[in-house]
Enzyme design. Structure first.
Site, PDB file in Angstrom:
ATOM      1  N   SER A  19       0.844  -1.198   0.000  1.00  0.00           N
ATOM      2  CA  SER A  19       0.000   0.000   0.000  1.00  0.00           C
ATOM      3  C   SER A  19       0.877   1.245   0.000  1.00  0.00           C
ATOM      4  O   SER A  19       1.722   1.419   0.880  1.00  0.00           O
ATOM      5  CB  SER A  19      -0.889  -0.038   1.244  1.00  0.00           C
ATOM      6  OG  SER A  19      -1.019   1.238   1.794  1.00  0.00           O
ATOM      7  N   HIS A  44      -1.123  -1.209  -4.637  1.00  0.00           N
ATOM      8  CA  HIS A  44      -2.357  -0.689  -4.035  1.00  0.00           C
ATOM      9  C   HIS A  44      -2.136   0.775  -3.654  1.00  0.00           C
ATOM     10  O   HIS A  44      -1.252   1.095  -2.855  1.00  0.00           O
ATOM     11  CB  HIS A  44      -2.691  -1.521  -2.791  1.00  0.00           C
ATOM     12  CG  HIS A  44      -3.924  -1.096  -2.063  1.00  0.00           C
ATOM     13  ND1 HIS A  44      -5.187  -1.592  -2.361  1.00  0.00           N
ATOM     14  CD2 HIS A  44      -4.112  -0.245  -1.034  1.00  0.00           C
ATOM     15  CE1 HIS A  44      -6.082  -1.066  -1.543  1.00  0.00           C
ATOM     16  NE2 HIS A  44      -5.467  -0.231  -0.723  1.00  0.00           N
ATOM     17  N   ASP A  46      -3.697   4.274  -2.070  1.00  0.00           N
ATOM     18  CA  ASP A  46      -4.744   4.757  -1.169  1.00  0.00           C
ATOM     19  C   ASP A  46      -5.018   6.235  -1.397  1.00  0.00           C
ATOM     20  O   ASP A  46      -4.216   7.094  -1.033  1.00  0.00           O
ATOM     21  CB  ASP A  46      -4.303   4.532   0.287  1.00  0.00           C
ATOM     22  CG  ASP A  46      -4.369   3.060   0.650  1.00  0.00           C
ATOM     23  OD1 ASP A  46      -5.454   2.470   0.513  1.00  0.00           O
ATOM     24  OD2 ASP A  46      -3.328   2.495   1.051  1.00  0.00           O
ATOM     25  N   MET A  48      -7.238   9.392  -0.522  1.00  0.00           N
ATOM     26  CA  MET A  48      -8.125   9.907   0.541  1.00  0.00           C
ATOM     27  C   MET A  48      -8.332  11.400   0.350  1.00  0.00           C
ATOM     28  O   MET A  48      -7.395  12.125  -0.012  1.00  0.00           O
ATOM     29  CB  MET A  48      -7.488   9.686   1.912  1.00  0.00           C
ATOM     30  CG  MET A  48      -7.066   8.254   2.172  1.00  0.00           C
ATOM     31  SD  MET A  48      -6.509   8.050   3.860  1.00  0.00           S
ATOM     32  CE  MET A  48      -5.780   6.400   3.765  1.00  0.00           C
ATOM     33  N   HIS A  77      -7.609   2.438  -4.389  1.00  0.00           N
ATOM     34  CA  HIS A  77      -8.614   2.364  -3.321  1.00  0.00           C
ATOM     35  C   HIS A  77      -9.105   3.787  -3.059  1.00  0.00           C
ATOM     36  O   HIS A  77      -8.390   4.589  -2.461  1.00  0.00           O
ATOM     37  CB  HIS A  77      -7.945   1.744  -2.081  1.00  0.00           C
ATOM     38  CG  HIS A  77      -8.816   1.630  -0.884  1.00  0.00           C
ATOM     39  ND1 HIS A  77      -8.324   1.240   0.354  1.00  0.00           N
ATOM     40  CD2 HIS A  77     -10.151   1.837  -0.703  1.00  0.00           C
ATOM     41  CE1 HIS A  77      -9.306   1.216   1.219  1.00  0.00           C
ATOM     42  NE2 HIS A  77     -10.426   1.579   0.620  1.00  0.00           N
ATOM     43  N   MET A  79     -10.978   6.378  -1.213  1.00  0.00           N
ATOM     44  CA  MET A  79     -11.638   6.728   0.058  1.00  0.00           C
ATOM     45  C   MET A  79     -12.035   8.196  -0.056  1.00  0.00           C
ATOM     46  O   MET A  79     -11.450   9.078   0.574  1.00  0.00           O
ATOM     47  CB  MET A  79     -10.676   6.465   1.218  1.00  0.00           C
ATOM     48  CG  MET A  79     -10.502   4.984   1.495  1.00  0.00           C
ATOM     49  SD  MET A  79      -9.072   4.601   2.510  1.00  0.00           S
ATOM     50  CE  MET A  79      -7.820   4.466   1.237  1.00  0.00           C
ATOM     51  N   MET A 150     -12.641  -4.332   4.602  1.00  0.00           N
ATOM     52  CA  MET A 150     -11.704  -3.577   5.449  1.00  0.00           C
ATOM     53  C   MET A 150     -11.609  -4.255   6.822  1.00  0.00           C
ATOM     54  O   MET A 150     -12.618  -4.581   7.447  1.00  0.00           O
ATOM     55  CB  MET A 150     -12.181  -2.126   5.626  1.00  0.00           C
ATOM     56  CG  MET A 150     -12.156  -1.280   4.363  1.00  0.00           C
ATOM     57  SD  MET A 150     -10.520  -1.097   3.623  1.00  0.00           S
ATOM     58  CE  MET A 150      -9.613  -0.226   4.910  1.00  0.00           C
ATOM     59  N   GLY A 155      -8.822   4.969   6.450  1.00  0.00           N
ATOM     60  CA  GLY A 155      -8.312   6.314   6.734  1.00  0.00           C
ATOM     61  C   GLY A 155      -6.852   6.384   7.138  1.00  0.00           C
ATOM     62  O   GLY A 155      -6.178   7.351   6.812  1.00  0.00           O
ATOM     63  N   PHE A 156      -6.376   5.366   7.857  1.00  0.00           N
ATOM     64  CA  PHE A 156      -5.003   5.445   8.365  1.00  0.00           C
ATOM     65  C   PHE A 156      -4.338   4.077   8.321  1.00  0.00           C
ATOM     66  O   PHE A 156      -5.005   3.058   8.521  1.00  0.00           O
ATOM     67  CB  PHE A 156      -4.991   5.948   9.817  1.00  0.00           C
ATOM     68  CG  PHE A 156      -5.524   7.350   9.951  1.00  0.00           C
ATOM     69  CD1 PHE A 156      -4.677   8.448   9.785  1.00  0.00           C
ATOM     70  CD2 PHE A 156      -6.864   7.576  10.201  1.00  0.00           C
ATOM     71  CE1 PHE A 156      -5.168   9.744   9.877  1.00  0.00           C
ATOM     72  CE2 PHE A 156      -7.372   8.874  10.288  1.00  0.00           C
ATOM     73  CZ  PHE A 156      -6.521   9.958  10.128  1.00  0.00           C
ATOM     74  N   GLY A 157      -3.024   4.088   8.121  1.00  0.00           N
ATOM     75  CA  GLY A 157      -2.240   2.870   8.258  1.00  0.00           C
ATOM     76  C   GLY A 157      -1.931   2.641   9.731  1.00  0.00           C
ATOM     77  O   GLY A 157      -2.204   3.492  10.581  1.00  0.00           O
ATOM     78  N   ASP A 184      -7.777  -5.411   3.785  1.00  0.00           N
ATOM     79  CA  ASP A 184      -6.914  -4.229   3.905  1.00  0.00           C
ATOM     80  C   ASP A 184      -6.990  -3.708   5.340  1.00  0.00           C
ATOM     81  O   ASP A 184      -8.065  -3.360   5.825  1.00  0.00           O
ATOM     82  CB  ASP A 184      -7.438  -3.170   2.920  1.00  0.00           C
ATOM     83  CG  ASP A 184      -6.567  -1.935   2.833  1.00  0.00           C
ATOM     84  OD1 ASP A 184      -5.567  -1.828   3.565  1.00  0.00           O
ATOM     85  OD2 ASP A 184      -6.899  -1.050   2.005  1.00  0.00           O
ATOM     86  N   GLY A 185      -5.812  -3.678   5.988  1.00  0.00           N
ATOM     87  CA  GLY A 185      -5.731  -3.096   7.327  1.00  0.00           C
ATOM     88  C   GLY A 185      -5.216  -4.083   8.361  1.00  0.00           C
ATOM     89  O   GLY A 185      -5.830  -5.114   8.611  1.00  0.00           O
ATOM     90  N   GLY A 186      -4.045  -3.772   8.917  1.00  0.00           N
ATOM     91  CA  GLY A 186      -3.502  -4.604   9.996  1.00  0.00           C
ATOM     92  C   GLY A 186      -3.057  -5.984   9.544  1.00  0.00           C
ATOM     93  O   GLY A 186      -2.979  -6.909  10.355  1.00  0.00           O
ATOM     94  N   SER A 207       2.184  -1.151   6.861  1.00  0.00           N
ATOM     95  CA  SER A 207       3.232  -1.146   7.888  1.00  0.00           C
ATOM     96  C   SER A 207       4.155  -2.362   7.841  1.00  0.00           C
ATOM     97  O   SER A 207       5.369  -2.220   8.010  1.00  0.00           O
ATOM     98  CB  SER A 207       2.595  -1.095   9.285  1.00  0.00           C
ATOM     99  OG  SER A 207       1.634  -0.092   9.321  1.00  0.00           O
TER     100      SER A 207
HETATM  101  C1  DX5 Z   1      -6.128   2.295   5.296  1.00  0.00           C
HETATM  102  C2  DX5 Z   1      -5.578   1.942   3.934  1.00  0.00           C
HETATM  103  C3  DX5 Z   1      -4.624   0.825   3.938  1.00  0.00           C
HETATM  104  C4  DX5 Z   1      -3.392   1.017   4.779  1.00  0.00           C
HETATM  105  C5  DX5 Z   1      -2.983  -0.300   5.352  1.00  0.00           C
HETATM  106  O1  DX5 Z   1      -7.284   3.054   5.171  1.00  0.00           O
HETATM  107  O2  DX5 Z   1      -6.628   1.585   3.065  1.00  0.00           O
HETATM  108  O3  DX5 Z   1      -4.294   0.400   2.618  1.00  0.00           O
HETATM  109  O4  DX5 Z   1      -2.309   1.561   4.097  1.00  0.00           O
HETATM  110  O5  DX5 Z   1      -1.933  -0.088   6.226  1.00  0.00           O
HETATM  111  P1  DX5 Z   1      -1.545  -1.133   7.370  1.00  0.00           P
HETATM  112  O6  DX5 Z   1      -1.058  -2.363   6.681  1.00  0.00           O
HETATM  113  O7  DX5 Z   1      -0.481  -0.410   8.139  1.00  0.00           O
HETATM  114  O8  DX5 Z   1      -2.788  -1.371   8.187  1.00  0.00           O
HETATM  115 ZN    ZN Z   2      -6.212   0.690   1.069  1.00  0.00          ZN
END
Ligand code: DX5
Ligand code: ZN
Length: 237
Positions: A19, A44, A46, A48, A77, A79, A150, A155-157, A184-186, A207
């Site tokens: 991402s 990917h 992101d 926003m 993606h 957002m 999701m 919104g945030f990594g 996507d996420g964590g 991350s």
């Molecule tokens: C969050 C993004 C993700 C994000 C994932 O809204 O859509 O793509 O970058 O980051 P990690 O892997 O740190 O959760």
């Molecule tokens: Zn994403």
């Protein structure tokens, strides 16, 4: 182009998608070559808007800039509050797959949005946040190429994985055996195995790649956890 890109994405599956949220934006072509060497097969991005989500990232110029330096499929993606307003500019910039959030459009409009994106000649995905019920996207599923589940609020990594995504993946896999499923996420070596077991094809990772000094090692750790026996699994779904 889009049809080929969709086939490429399908044949790369199961795949880890880096991402572009936590990368070095001052050295995008360097990041591209490091990720390519590490084994990335799909990217990917992101996008926003600071309105649909309380964070602001980038738009078409970054997609266009990356497109000039890579032939890999670009998964965008969105957002953003008005996905259709930016769909064509994103396709012109080089996106191959555009995913919009069900929370950004009214349920009656979702089918039109999916159709309008397909009419632009690219693949289309529908995304939903952890608290959004799966029933909200059911009628869209026959009209999209991918569902993005999701596992954090968009919104945030760097947020913590929410196992509610696993139930949704299992249910989607059962009802739509051929639909591409993305999470996507964590996603990291402790969560990727359960997502794979739940039927997921595409794993977006921020991350757990970009906090790593060695992207190749990060990919290998993720791949081995994904295919492994789940012994380093931290989340049970
Ligand atoms: C969050 C993004 C993700 C994000 C994932 O809204 O859509 O793509 O970058 O980051 P990690 O892997 O740190 O959760
Ligand atoms: Zn994403």
């Amino acid at each position: 182009m889009a049809t080929n890109a969709l086939e490429e994405i399908r044949s790369a599956s199961p795949a880890i998608l880096p991402s572009f949220l936590r990368c070095d934006f001052g050295d995008l072509s360097g990041e591209l070559s490091r990720l390519g060497e590490a084994g990335a097969q799909v990217l990917h991005l992101d996008v926003m808007d600071g309105h649909f989500v309380p964070n602001l990232t980038y738009g078409m110029p970054i997609v266009e800039g990356l497109r000039k330096h890579t032939n890999l499929p670009i998964d965008v993606h969105l957002m953003i509050s008005d996905p259709l307003a930016y769909a064509k500019p994103m396709v012109d910039a080089g996106a191959d797959l555009l995913t919009f959030h069900i929370e950004s459009v009214s349920p009656e409009k979702a089918l039109d949005v999916a159709g309008a994106i397909r009419d632009l000649g690219v693949a289309v995905g529908i995304a939903l946040n952890p608290e959004t019920p799966l029933s909200t996207i059911t009628q869209c599923l026959p009209h999209v190429d991918m569902a993005l589940v999701m596992s954090v609020e968009a919104g945030f990594g760097g947020q913590q994985f929410n196992p509610i995504a696993l139930e949704k993946l299992r249910s989607l896999r059962q009802s739509c055996p051929d639909l591409l499923l993305q999470i996507d996420g964590g996603i990291d070596p402790s969560t990727i195995h359960s997502a794979r077991q739940a039927g997921c094809d595409l794993f977006v990772v921020g991350s757990a790649i970009f906090n790593h000094q060695d992207y190749g090692k990060a990919f290998r750790e993720l791949e081995s956890a994904m295919h492994g026996d789940g012994s380093n699994q931290g989340i049970n779904g």
